[in-house]
Write a protein that holds these residues in place. Structure first.
Motif, PDB file in Angstrom:
ATOM      1  N   GLY A   1       0.815  -1.201   0.000  1.00 17.44           N
ATOM      2  CA  GLY A   1       0.000   0.000   0.000  1.00 17.44           C
ATOM      3  C   GLY A   1       0.849   1.251   0.000  1.00 17.44           C
ATOM      4  O   GLY A   1       1.388   1.636   1.034  1.00 17.44           O
TER       5      GLY A   1
ATOM      6  N   ASP B   1      -7.323   3.913  -5.405  1.00 14.75           N
ATOM      7  CA  ASP B   1      -7.785   3.899  -4.014  1.00 14.75           C
ATOM      8  C   ASP B   1      -7.609   2.514  -3.395  1.00 14.75           C
ATOM      9  O   ASP B   1      -7.236   2.383  -2.227  1.00 14.75           O
ATOM     10  CB  ASP B   1      -9.266   4.289  -3.932  1.00 14.75           C
ATOM     11  CG  ASP B   1      -9.476   5.801  -4.013  1.00 14.75           C
ATOM     12  OD1 ASP B   1      -8.476   6.537  -4.032  1.00 14.75           O
ATOM     13  OD2 ASP B   1     -10.645   6.236  -4.056  1.00 14.75           O
ATOM     14  N   SER B   2      -7.888   1.495  -4.191  1.00 16.63           N
ATOM     15  CA  SER B   2      -7.846   0.129  -3.675  1.00 16.63           C
ATOM     16  C   SER B   2      -6.444  -0.298  -3.278  1.00 16.63           C
ATOM     17  O   SER B   2      -6.256  -0.971  -2.257  1.00 16.63           O
ATOM     18  CB  SER B   2      -8.414  -0.841  -4.711  1.00 16.63           C
ATOM     19  OG  SER B   2      -8.375  -2.157  -4.232  1.00 16.63           O
TER      20      SER B   2
ATOM     21  N   LYS C   1      -3.717   2.868   3.785  1.00 16.57           N
ATOM     22  CA  LYS C   1      -4.877   3.440   4.469  1.00 16.57           C
ATOM     23  C   LYS C   1      -4.399   4.296   5.636  1.00 16.57           C
ATOM     24  O   LYS C   1      -3.450   3.954   6.343  1.00 16.57           O
ATOM     25  CB  LYS C   1      -5.803   2.333   4.979  1.00 16.57           C
ATOM     26  CG  LYS C   1      -6.336   1.427   3.873  1.00 16.57           C
ATOM     27  CD  LYS C   1      -7.177   2.203   2.864  1.00 16.57           C
ATOM     28  CE  LYS C   1      -7.761   1.308   1.763  1.00 16.57           C
ATOM     29  NZ  LYS C   1      -6.781   0.873   0.780  1.00 16.57           N
ATOM     30  N   ASP C   2      -5.069   5.444   5.831  1.00 17.10           N
ATOM     31  CA  ASP C   2      -4.711   6.304   6.954  1.00 17.10           C
ATOM     32  C   ASP C   2      -5.364   5.793   8.230  1.00 17.10           C
ATOM     33  O   ASP C   2      -5.983   4.725   8.250  1.00 17.10           O
ATOM     34  CB  ASP C   2      -5.074   7.767   6.657  1.00 17.10           C
ATOM     35  CG  ASP C   2      -6.591   8.011   6.594  1.00 17.10           C
ATOM     36  OD1 ASP C   2      -7.374   7.091   6.941  1.00 17.10           O
ATOM     37  OD2 ASP C   2      -6.992   9.125   6.214  1.00 17.10           O
TER      38      ASP C   2
ATOM     39  N   ASN D   1      -8.841   4.676   8.017  1.00 15.69           N
ATOM     40  CA  ASN D   1      -9.054   3.657   6.986  1.00 15.69           C
ATOM     41  C   ASN D   1      -9.449   4.255   5.636  1.00 15.69           C
ATOM     42  O   ASN D   1     -10.076   3.594   4.810  1.00 15.69           O
ATOM     43  CB  ASN D   1     -10.102   2.626   7.426  1.00 15.69           C
ATOM     44  CG  ASN D   1      -9.938   1.305   6.692  1.00 15.69           C
ATOM     45  OD1 ASN D   1      -8.822   0.868   6.410  1.00 15.69           O
ATOM     46  ND2 ASN D   1     -11.047   0.665   6.364  1.00 15.69           N
ATOM     47  N   LEU D   2      -9.073   5.507   5.405  1.00 14.61           N
ATOM     48  CA  LEU D   2      -9.283   6.132   4.102  1.00 14.61           C
ATOM     49  C   LEU D   2      -8.023   5.935   3.263  1.00 14.61           C
ATOM     50  O   LEU D   2      -6.906   5.910   3.802  1.00 14.61           O
ATOM     51  CB  LEU D   2      -9.567   7.626   4.265  1.00 14.61           C
ATOM     52  CG  LEU D   2     -10.856   7.989   4.998  1.00 14.61           C
ATOM     53  CD1 LEU D   2     -10.925   9.495   5.228  1.00 14.61           C
ATOM     54  CD2 LEU D   2     -12.080   7.512   4.212  1.00 14.61           C
ATOM     55  N   PRO D   3      -8.168   5.799   1.938  1.00 12.80           N
ATOM     56  CA  PRO D   3      -6.985   5.574   1.103  1.00 12.80           C
ATOM     57  C   PRO D   3      -6.036   6.760   1.130  1.00 12.80           C
ATOM     58  O   PRO D   3      -6.480   7.915   1.100  1.00 12.80           O
ATOM     59  CB  PRO D   3      -7.574   5.348  -0.296  1.00 12.80           C
ATOM     60  CG  PRO D   3      -8.938   5.945  -0.257  1.00 12.80           C
ATOM     61  CD  PRO D   3      -9.417   5.813   1.150  1.00 12.80           C
ATOM     62  N   CYS D   4      -4.743   6.462   1.180  1.00 13.25           N
ATOM     63  CA  CYS D   4      -3.719   7.511   1.089  1.00 13.25           C
ATOM     64  C   CYS D   4      -3.503   7.855  -0.379  1.00 13.25           C
ATOM     65  O   CYS D   4      -2.413   7.712  -0.955  1.00 13.25           O
ATOM     66  CB  CYS D   4      -2.423   7.059   1.753  1.00 13.25           C
ATOM     67  SG  CYS D   4      -2.552   6.981   3.537  1.00 13.25           S
TER      68      CYS D   4
END
Length: 627
Positions: free
Chosen positions: A306, A326-327, A331-332, A335-338
């Motif tokens: 990731g 995004d996938s 994840k921050d 749990n949002l995509p970095c």
């Protein structure tokens, strides 16, 4: 290796093969061929006379369809309709291409199909021959069986769901990062195509061997032929280029263009110069091909597990690739995509470039701390222990790996002691330094870190200069708390300068940049992830300038005495600390209400009549003096 597929739609006459075949070819955007169109005239006459075909009648016809399939597979997948009632017929049809054939059996009852045949006009196949077809039919063992009682569109949806002929995403270039990203995509369940060039005798079967080595790539398609690779992808095609920055990227684009279609999307995931990204964006736009410049940080491990992803380009087009990026992103903490949309044109690569500039400084600062702690008499293990104690106040990815590096032994000695002290670079620090000069933003630490690397490369000259000029420095008088505080001070200045550079670029190029979002996607997956970056997210929501935040102001004030002491001690004892010293030099200049620039402006006016403004003239008018 060619991994195109041919779908043979089989079944008795009247089962709807032609109708479904045409619909399926439209859905998959691949050619359609009706086997009945390839019957020799003798076969057509025989069936028209109500005489069933025998195996001898069918042989040449089946061979013709096999040749048709093989010819088509050289360039694309295809759909071929053929009754293929016997296993022996299917063997002829799939001769030499068994791994590229997909069988779909359209199955229905005698009465159901008999009724359909009687309602069909102007076809040489009479309903009287239907029973002979049922008698001949041998159920296929490895076919997708679909009941013709479903609506045609439902049948097509069922087939396409089971047989995914086209990949969703393409990876061009299987270097370290390309390999890791492709595995990451596959692990997320995406169907992907992989491409890598082959060099006879040196690099052969790169993509195929890589696919074979990893279980998650079992359904991936591997290519060394560009046309086949492009044709393996769903349209609009999404192709991520993972090749070296520079002319190679342009050469790859030119190689791909002949096989691309309007609306396809090329994604440059390499460390390209943002100005070149802008040029490529405009160049491809004129050809109706979209281009997105994507900064990817995290190294080999980050790309696999990731990374932090910084995409720039047209926002509407970015949305076509957003689900994939995004996938695979880190994840921050929420749990949002970095991964976030940065802005237009080359903004993604610009932000990645500055990320790398900040990274240069963070690495150099740790090297300077290492220098001081070594000078205080600590061995690498002891330095590692001290740095590990820093993590409660200054935790970061780079701090963590530095601890690991310092503890690594090679025989009876530490490995770090055996590494030649010449630091390389791949160009992004150079580009950032040029950009900061072009934009007039004082990112002085990035330049200092870059020049420190350049200086390190003059190893032979440094050895001679050491003999000619160095005295024996006395012991430095520093405690560990001062070293930590100085390190933290310099890091705040570094992040101020880097973020300021991004802000100035946004103004200059009219990019609508969100610095708080940029900081957020740097909190995981990238090389500069740290607790400091995490703390800056709310600060940047209030102001792009972090040095206006009361929290930061109070922190800097508390750290300032330590940086003053550390820099003074090191200079007096002849220790090179270019970034630590520059951080306080910059800060002293930045916080000076009145500087010596008035003298410089007077000098410019003296020899070049460049004029100046006066403190006693509020109009802002420019003056000149005959000195």
């Amino acid at each position: 290796m060619n991994l195109n597929k041919v779908i043979f739609l089989m079944g008795v006459s009247g089962c709807g093969k032609s109708t479904i075949g045409e619909l399926l070819s439209e859905e998959l955007r691949i050619p359609f061929f009706d086997g009945d169109d390839y019957h020799p005239q003798a076969n057509i006459k025989k069936m028209s006379d109500g005489i069933p075909l025998n195996d001898e009648d069918r042989y040449d016809w089946l061979v013709t369809l096999n040749k048709l399939a093989k010819n088509q597979l050289q360039n694309n997948s295809c759909v071929i309709v053929c009754s293929a009632l016997k296993e022996s017929y299917r063997k002829i049809l799939s001769r030499d291409i068994p791994n590229q054939v997909k069988w779909v059996h359209l199955e229905g009852s005698f009465d159901q199909i008999f009724e359909r045949l009687n309602s069909r006009e102007n076809h040489f196949m009479s309903s009287d021959l239907l029973q002979s077809q049922f008698d001949t039919l041998e159920q296929p063992k490895n076919a997708l069986v679909v009941n013709i009682g479903l609506k045609p569109q439902e049948i097509v949806e069922k087939i396409t769901k089971k047989i995914k002929m086209k990949s969703e995403f393409g990876l061009f270039g299987l270097g370290v990062m390309g390999k890791s990203l492709s595995r990451n995509l596959a692990q997320k369940g995406f169907t992907i195509s992989l491409f890598n060039r082959e060099l006879k005798g040196t690099e052969e079967n790169v993509a195929i061997d890589f696919k074979s080595a990893h279980k998650e790539l079992e359904s991936a398609k591997a290519f060394s032929d560009i046309e086949a690779f492009v044709n393996s992808l769903q349209t609009p095609r999404r192709i991520m280029l993972m090749v070296n920055a520079g002319n190679i990227t342009d050469m790859v684009i030119e190689d791909l263009i002949p096989y691309l279609s309007d609306g396809d999307v090329l994604i440059d995931g390499g460390n390209s110069n943002y100005l070149k990204t802008k040029e490529r964006y405009d160049y491809l736009k004129a050809k109706n091909i979209h281009f997105i410049g994507v900064g990817v940080s995290g190294g080999e491990e980050g790309a696999l597990k990731g990374p932090s992803i910084m995409p720039g380009g047209n926002k509407e087009i970015y949305n076509l690739v957003k689900p994939y990026l995004d996938s695979i992103a880190a994840k921050d903490r929420n749990n949002l995509p970095c991964c976030t949309y940065i802005g237009e044109e080359g903004s993604g690569h610009f932000v990645k470039m500055v990320h790398n500039g900040i990274e240069y400084v963070e690495m150099q600062l740790l090297a300077e701390v290492y220098t001081m702690l070594k000078h205080l008499g600590n061995n690498p293990d002891e330095i590692a222990d001290i740095l590990e104690s820093f993590t409660c106040k200054a935790n970061s990815y780079l701090l963590g790996i530095t601890v690991d590096i310092l503890r690594k032994k090679d025989g009876d000695d530490w490995l770090v002691n055996k590494i030649v002290d010449k630091a390389g670079n791949k160009g992004t620090g150079n580009w950032t330094t040029i950009a900061t000069a072009q934009l007039g933003a004082p990112s002085t630490l990035i330049a200092s870190a870059l020049f420190a690397r350049y200086t390190s490369f003059y190893k032979e000259e440094r050895l001679e200069a050491s003999n000619n000029f160095r005295s024996n420095p006395s012991a430095i008088n520093l405690n560990i708390e001062d070293v930590l505080n100085a390190y933290q001070f310099a890091r705040i200045v570094n992040h101020y300068q880097g973020l300021k550079l991004i802000s100035e670029a946004g103004k200059a190029y009219n990019w609508q940049l969100n610095l708080s979002e940029i900081a957020r996607i740097w909190t995981n997956g990238c090389i500069i992830k740290s607790d400091l970056i995490m703390d800056l997210i709310p600060v940047l929501k209030e102001d792009d300038n972090i040095l206006t935040s009361k929290t930061i102001i109070d922190q800097v004030k508390s750290l300032k005495p330590s940086i003053n002491k550390v820099v003074s001690e090191c200079i007096l004892n002849e220790l090179a600390i270019p970034c630590l010293s520059e951080s306080v030099n910059f800060f002293n200049g930045y916080t000076a209400a009145y500087s010596a620039a008035n003298l410089i402006q007077a000098q410019r006016d003296y020899f070049g009549a460049h004029t100046y403004q006066r403190t006693d003239d509020a109009s802002g008018k420019f003056h000149h003096t005959n000195w």
